[in-house]
Write a protein that holds these residues in place. Structure first.
Motif, PDB file in Angstrom:
ATOM      1  N   HIS A   1       0.893  -0.943  -0.125  1.00 16.05           N
ATOM      2  CA  HIS A   1      -0.101  -0.039  -0.042  1.00 16.05           C
ATOM      3  C   HIS A   1       0.841   1.196   0.069  1.00 16.05           C
ATOM      4  CE1 HIS A   1      -3.491  -2.488   0.946  1.00 16.05           C
ATOM      5  NE2 HIS A   1      -2.689  -3.239   2.024  1.00 16.05           N
ATOM      6  N   LEU A   2       0.999   1.773  -1.127  1.00 21.35           N
ATOM      7  CA  LEU A   2       1.931   3.307  -1.318  1.00 21.35           C
ATOM      8  C   LEU A   2       1.092   4.138  -0.827  1.00 21.35           C
ATOM      9  CD1 LEU A   2       4.424   4.312  -2.084  1.00 21.35           C
ATOM     10  CD2 LEU A   2       3.812   4.469  -4.454  1.00 21.35           C
TER      11      LEU A   2
ATOM     12  N   ILE B   1       3.137  -5.027   8.038  1.00 20.41           N
ATOM     13  CA  ILE B   1       4.372  -4.155   8.166  1.00 20.41           C
ATOM     14  C   ILE B   1       4.297  -3.032   7.675  1.00 20.41           C
ATOM     15  CG2 ILE B   1       6.907  -4.254   7.999  1.00 20.41           C
ATOM     16  CD1 ILE B   1       6.797  -7.168   7.263  1.00 20.41           C
ATOM     17  N   PRO B   2       4.522  -1.642   8.703  1.00 22.22           N
ATOM     18  CA  PRO B   2       4.465  -0.358   8.089  1.00 22.22           C
ATOM     19  C   PRO B   2       5.996  -0.375   7.732  1.00 22.22           C
ATOM     20  CG  PRO B   2       3.684  -0.485  10.484  1.00 22.22           C
ATOM     21  CD  PRO B   2       4.227  -1.963  10.111  1.00 22.22           C
ATOM     22  N   PHE B   3       6.130   0.480   6.828  1.00 17.99           N
ATOM     23  CA  PHE B   3       7.836   1.120   6.656  1.00 17.99           C
ATOM     24  C   PHE B   3       7.613   2.318   5.729  1.00 17.99           C
ATOM     25  CE2 PHE B   3      11.764  -0.583   4.697  1.00 17.99           C
ATOM     26  CZ  PHE B   3      12.149  -1.034   5.817  1.00 17.99           C
ATOM     27  N   ILE B   4       8.687   2.647   5.787  1.00 15.13           N
ATOM     28  CA  ILE B   4       8.852   4.059   5.029  1.00 15.13           C
ATOM     29  C   ILE B   4       9.579   4.032   3.725  1.00 15.13           C
ATOM     30  CG2 ILE B   4      10.198   6.334   5.015  1.00 15.13           C
ATOM     31  CD1 ILE B   4       9.920   6.302   8.009  1.00 15.13           C
ATOM     32  N   VAL B   5       8.779   4.380   2.662  1.00 16.65           N
ATOM     33  CA  VAL B   5       9.326   4.224   1.224  1.00 16.65           C
ATOM     34  C   VAL B   5      10.847   4.458   0.920  1.00 16.65           C
ATOM     35  CG1 VAL B   5       9.323   4.831  -0.964  1.00 16.65           C
ATOM     36  CG2 VAL B   5       7.101   4.771   0.373  1.00 16.65           C
ATOM     37  N   GLN B   6      11.319   5.790   1.946  1.00 14.47           N
ATOM     38  CA  GLN B   6      12.510   6.284   1.625  1.00 14.47           C
ATOM     39  C   GLN B   6      13.544   4.959   2.235  1.00 14.47           C
ATOM     40  OE1 GLN B   6      10.302   8.184   2.462  1.00 14.47           O
ATOM     41  NE2 GLN B   6      10.187   9.267   0.395  1.00 14.47           N
TER      42      GLN B   6
ATOM     43  N   TRP C   1       2.681  -1.486   4.417  1.00 22.29           N
ATOM     44  CA  TRP C   1       2.092  -0.158   4.144  1.00 22.29           C
ATOM     45  C   TRP C   1       3.390   0.747   4.126  1.00 22.29           C
ATOM     46  CZ3 TRP C   1      -0.061  -2.883   8.298  1.00 22.29           C
ATOM     47  CH2 TRP C   1      -1.491  -3.363   8.107  1.00 22.29           C
ATOM     48  N   LEU C   2       3.543   1.462   2.792  1.00 20.72           N
ATOM     49  CA  LEU C   2       4.754   2.023   2.722  1.00 20.72           C
ATOM     50  C   LEU C   2       4.172   3.571   2.704  1.00 20.72           C
ATOM     51  CD1 LEU C   2       6.148   0.024  -0.464  1.00 20.72           C
ATOM     52  CD2 LEU C   2       7.027   0.132   1.990  1.00 20.72           C
ATOM     53  N   VAL C   3       4.679   4.272   3.624  1.00 21.67           N
ATOM     54  CA  VAL C   3       4.536   5.762   3.634  1.00 21.67           C
ATOM     55  C   VAL C   3       5.622   6.540   3.227  1.00 21.67           C
ATOM     56  CG1 VAL C   3       3.794   7.551   5.445  1.00 21.67           C
ATOM     57  CG2 VAL C   3       2.931   5.383   5.870  1.00 21.67           C
ATOM     58  N   SER C   4       5.286   7.455   2.424  1.00 20.89           N
ATOM     59  CA  SER C   4       6.287   8.526   1.972  1.00 20.89           C
ATOM     60  C   SER C   4       6.598   9.549   3.259  1.00 20.89           C
ATOM     61  CB  SER C   4       5.945   8.833   0.688  1.00 20.89           C
ATOM     62  OG  SER C   4       6.904   9.762   0.195  1.00 20.89           O
ATOM     63  N   GLU C   5       7.797   9.627   3.253  1.00 24.21           N
ATOM     64  CA  GLU C   5       8.576  10.807   4.258  1.00 24.21           C
ATOM     65  C   GLU C   5       9.209  11.554   3.381  1.00 24.21           C
ATOM     66  OE1 GLU C   5      10.227  13.241   5.988  1.00 24.21           O
ATOM     67  OE2 GLU C   5      11.507  11.333   6.811  1.00 24.21           O
ATOM     68  N   ILE C   6       8.858  12.417   2.744  1.00 26.27           N
ATOM     69  CA  ILE C   6       9.477  13.060   1.427  1.00 26.27           C
ATOM     70  C   ILE C   6      10.766  13.866   1.726  1.00 26.27           C
ATOM     71  CG2 ILE C   6       8.416  15.104   1.469  1.00 26.27           C
ATOM     72  CD1 ILE C   6       9.484  13.184  -1.556  1.00 26.27           C
ATOM     73  N   SER C   7      10.901  14.292   3.278  1.00 28.61           N
ATOM     74  CA  SER C   7      11.983  15.084   3.559  1.00 28.61           C
ATOM     75  C   SER C   7      13.133  13.993   3.919  1.00 28.61           C
ATOM     76  CB  SER C   7      11.726  15.924   5.104  1.00 28.61           C
ATOM     77  OG  SER C   7      11.265  14.904   5.968  1.00 28.61           O
ATOM     78  N   ASP C   8      12.719  12.971   4.155  1.00 31.46           N
ATOM     79  CA  ASP C   8      13.779  11.693   4.272  1.00 31.46           C
ATOM     80  C   ASP C   8      14.851  12.124   5.828  1.00 31.46           C
ATOM     81  OD1 ASP C   8      14.945   9.323   3.773  1.00 31.46           O
ATOM     82  OD2 ASP C   8      16.388   9.954   2.364  1.00 31.46           O
ATOM     83  N   LYS C   9      13.934  12.509   6.569  1.00 34.71           N
ATOM     84  CA  LYS C   9      14.856  12.787   7.900  1.00 34.71           C
ATOM     85  C   LYS C   9      14.570  11.918   9.085  1.00 34.71           C
ATOM     86  CE  LYS C   9      15.098  17.857   6.900  1.00 34.71           C
ATOM     87  NZ  LYS C   9      14.808  19.192   7.660  1.00 34.71           N
TER      88      LYS C   9
ATOM     89  N   ASN D   1      -1.221  -1.172  -4.323  1.00 39.13           N
ATOM     90  CA  ASN D   1      -2.246  -0.260  -3.903  1.00 39.13           C
ATOM     91  C   ASN D   1      -1.666   1.162  -3.704  1.00 39.13           C
ATOM     92  OD1 ASN D   1      -4.750   0.604  -3.271  1.00 39.13           O
ATOM     93  ND2 ASN D   1      -4.436   0.000  -1.150  1.00 39.13           N
ATOM     94  N   ARG D   2      -1.818   2.122  -4.859  1.00 38.27           N
ATOM     95  CA  ARG D   2      -1.406   3.380  -4.627  1.00 38.27           C
ATOM     96  C   ARG D   2      -2.614   4.208  -4.044  1.00 38.27           C
ATOM     97  NH1 ARG D   2       3.159   4.378  -8.162  1.00 38.27           N
ATOM     98  NH2 ARG D   2       3.407   2.690  -9.809  1.00 38.27           N
ATOM     99  N   ILE D   3      -2.147   4.863  -3.034  1.00 37.71           N
ATOM    100  CA  ILE D   3      -3.123   5.790  -2.218  1.00 37.71           C
ATOM    101  C   ILE D   3      -2.443   7.393  -2.001  1.00 37.71           C
ATOM    102  CG2 ILE D   3      -3.944   6.029  -0.034  1.00 37.71           C
ATOM    103  CD1 ILE D   3      -3.865   2.981   0.532  1.00 37.71           C
ATOM    104  N   ALA D   4      -3.338   8.193  -2.421  1.00 35.96           N
ATOM    105  CA  ALA D   4      -3.050   9.649  -2.139  1.00 35.96           C
ATOM    106  C   ALA D   4      -3.966  10.198  -1.108  1.00 35.96           C
ATOM    107  CB  ALA D   4      -3.074  10.404  -3.718  1.00 35.96           C
ATOM    108  N   MET D   5      -3.466  10.764  -0.211  1.00 37.91           N
ATOM    109  CA  MET D   5      -4.398  11.294   0.765  1.00 37.91           C
ATOM    110  C   MET D   5      -3.457  12.399   1.170  1.00 37.91           C
ATOM    111  SD  MET D   5      -3.556   8.498   3.848  1.00 37.91           S
ATOM    112  CE  MET D   5      -4.003   9.492   5.204  1.00 37.91           C
ATOM    113  N   GLU D   6      -4.048  13.425   2.371  1.00 33.85           N
ATOM    114  CA  GLU D   6      -3.488  14.249   3.016  1.00 33.85           C
ATOM    115  C   GLU D   6      -3.146  13.820   4.335  1.00 33.85           C
ATOM    116  OE1 GLU D   6      -2.649  17.119   1.410  1.00 33.85           O
ATOM    117  OE2 GLU D   6      -3.669  16.446  -0.369  1.00 33.85           O
ATOM    118  N   TYR D   7      -1.834  14.109   4.577  1.00 31.09           N
ATOM    119  CA  TYR D   7      -1.144  13.778   5.969  1.00 31.09           C
ATOM    120  C   TYR D   7      -0.060  14.647   6.232  1.00 31.09           C
ATOM    121  CZ  TYR D   7       2.094  10.805   3.463  1.00 31.09           C
ATOM    122  OH  TYR D   7       2.785  10.192   2.713  1.00 31.09           O
TER     123      TYR D   7
END
Length: 454
Positions: A174-175, A340-345, A283-291, A240-246
């Motif tokens: 789940h991206l 398993i939750p995970f960060i895309v980066q 579940w792959l959550v994008s954390e775009i700042s990669d910090k 499963n691509r998901i676009a949402m606000e968070y």
């Protein structure tokens, strides 16, 4: 028998070679050792401070001692398993021991023998079932010059065990990204990113990447889901691509808040709650700042351990790494029992990024299936070492690990983030099969919905 008992009382530290399955020649092994910088062979016969690594020496005639270091204390009696009998050569200068780099010492200089005086190959393998339960002892002799001989090195031969059954686990990624990230940064992840992850899982779980002394085909494979929970065929199987606000408050974030932040994002994500009875959810959550550099250590490490038994489960043979119990009536599954939750980066990051406290993705698959880190498990056939210990080579913070007696190339999936994560031991495979048979949230392999739509 006494030798085996003593080994089982204390988990022995061993050394695993990295030998490509497509080519088992000495030249390949020599090349691999060379790529290690061969600093990894500094162990030895004298205190650490008295051993010096000298890359300038190319003349083998000055060798004055040899230490034979097998790649493992155990060897499975199967053609798929290989023991590397490494001759570590030293010379003495001004009272200090120096190691001669292996790339400067040809295997042609040596002859290997077993306890019967029979000449054997440096890369030893056996299918002789009469050896099971017995020790094999080896020595290596320098053919030229001083004709030195190493002290004996002993390994124990263990049987190959058949896989209980073949298991296929349906998996869905789940991206989860923000719409802003997608539109303003054009952060589109190619489908191949996810298919390659599954391809690696399957190669490693099939033992088709490397040959080691105790690695096996686990009988476990992963398949990208073909159908959604409502029976629709997926355009991109397993994705499963998901676009949402968070929002992830990077500047003010506290490590203790990380689990709650990501759990809320995943819980709020539309169409991301697929039953763990039918799918292994990633579940792959994008954390775009990669910090965020501690997601693995602070969020996943302990939460992924199997905690609850299925109604039909047996506690017989429960691995020591698992303390699962019956759930209370009506108790809801935690997020970590559903997947398993995970960060895309982190999925895309270099495995040797020293700033990250997150291991490679395959490591957390192992945790989810009941495995512990090799540095802390009690399994006989895995490799233990002390990471960060200043007494050892580069503090064991590379893919070369050192112990009091051995150096080894880090290949096990449960090694730290610097490892290659390309092998699974026979006793680890047994732990995962027990987990899949008996614990809640690991039963999707029994369902046909994800792969057949029914």
């Amino acid at each position: 028998m006494g030798s085996l008992v003593s080994k089982m009382m204390t988990k022995r530290i061993n050394m695993i070679p990295y030998i490509e399955k497509s080519n088992h020649s000495t030249s390949v092994a020599a090349l691999v050792l060379s790529t290690l910088g061969l600093c990894a062979l500094i162990a030895g016969c004298s205190p650490r401070q008295d051993v010096v690594y000298d890359t300038s020496v190319t003349n083998p005639d000055i060798i004055d001692s040899i230490v034979l270091k097998p790649s493992n204390d155990y060897l499975i009696a199967d053609q798929a398993n290989v023991l590397d009998l490494t001759p570590v050569c030293y010379y003495t200068k001004l009272g200090k021991k120096h190691i001669i780099p292996m790339e400067n010492v040809s295997d042609d200089l040596f002859v290997w023998y077993d306890e019967a005086g029979k000449e054997v190959s440096r890369h030893f393998s056996t299918t002789d079932q009469t050896l099971i339960g017995k020790d094999k002892t080896f020595t290596v002799t320098l053919k030229k010059g001083k004709q030195l001989k190493s002290s004996p090195a002993t390994v124990h031969i263990v049987p190959a065990k058949s896989t209980p059954q073949k298991i296929v686990i349906p998996i869905v990624f789940h991206l989860i990204q923000t719409q802003k990230e997608i539109t303003e940064t054009a952060a589109h992840y190619e489908y191949s990113v996810f298919t390659k992850q599954v391809e690696k899982l399957n190669r490693v779980f099939a033992n088709s990447v490397v040959k080691t002394a105790t690695g096996v085909d686990t009988g476990i494979q992963f398949a990208l889901a073909k159908y959604t929970p409502i029976g629709e065929k997926m355009n991109e199987p397993g994705l499963n691509r998901i676009a949402m606000e968070y929002e992830i408050p990077i500047g003010d974030i506290d490590e203790d808040d990380l689990p709650g932040i990501f759990e809320k994002i995943i819980t709020d994500a539309p169409n991301a709650d697929w039953s763990s009875e039918d799918y292994l959810n990633i579940w792959l959550v994008s954390e775009i700042s990669d910090k965020i550099d501690s997601f693995g250590d602070n969020v996943l490490e302990d939460r992924l351990v199997p905690k609850h038994l299925t109604p039909t489960a047996t506690t017989e043979g429960m691995p020591n790494s698992i303390a699962a119990t019956r759930p209370d009536e009506g108790q809801e599954l935690s997020l970590y029992e559903k997947g398993i939750p995970f960060i895309v980066q982190d999925l895309l990051a270099s495995r040797q990024n020293g700033k990250r406290g997150t291991n490679e993705f395959i490591y957390y698959i192992g945790r989810y299936l009941g495995l512990q880190s090799t540095s802390s498990d009690d399994l006989l056939l895995t490799v233990s070492y002390n990471r960060g210990d200043a007494a050892f080579y580069l503090k064991n913070n590379t893919d070369v690990k050192e112990t009091q007696t051995n150096f080894f190339r880090s290949t096990n999936i449960m090694d730290d983030r610097y490892g290659l994560h390309t092998s699974i031991s026979q006793d680890q495979a047994a732990v995962m099969h027990w987990t899949l048979q008996n614990t809640i949230g690991r039963q999707a392999w029994r369902s046909s919905k994800a792969l057949k739509g029914e």
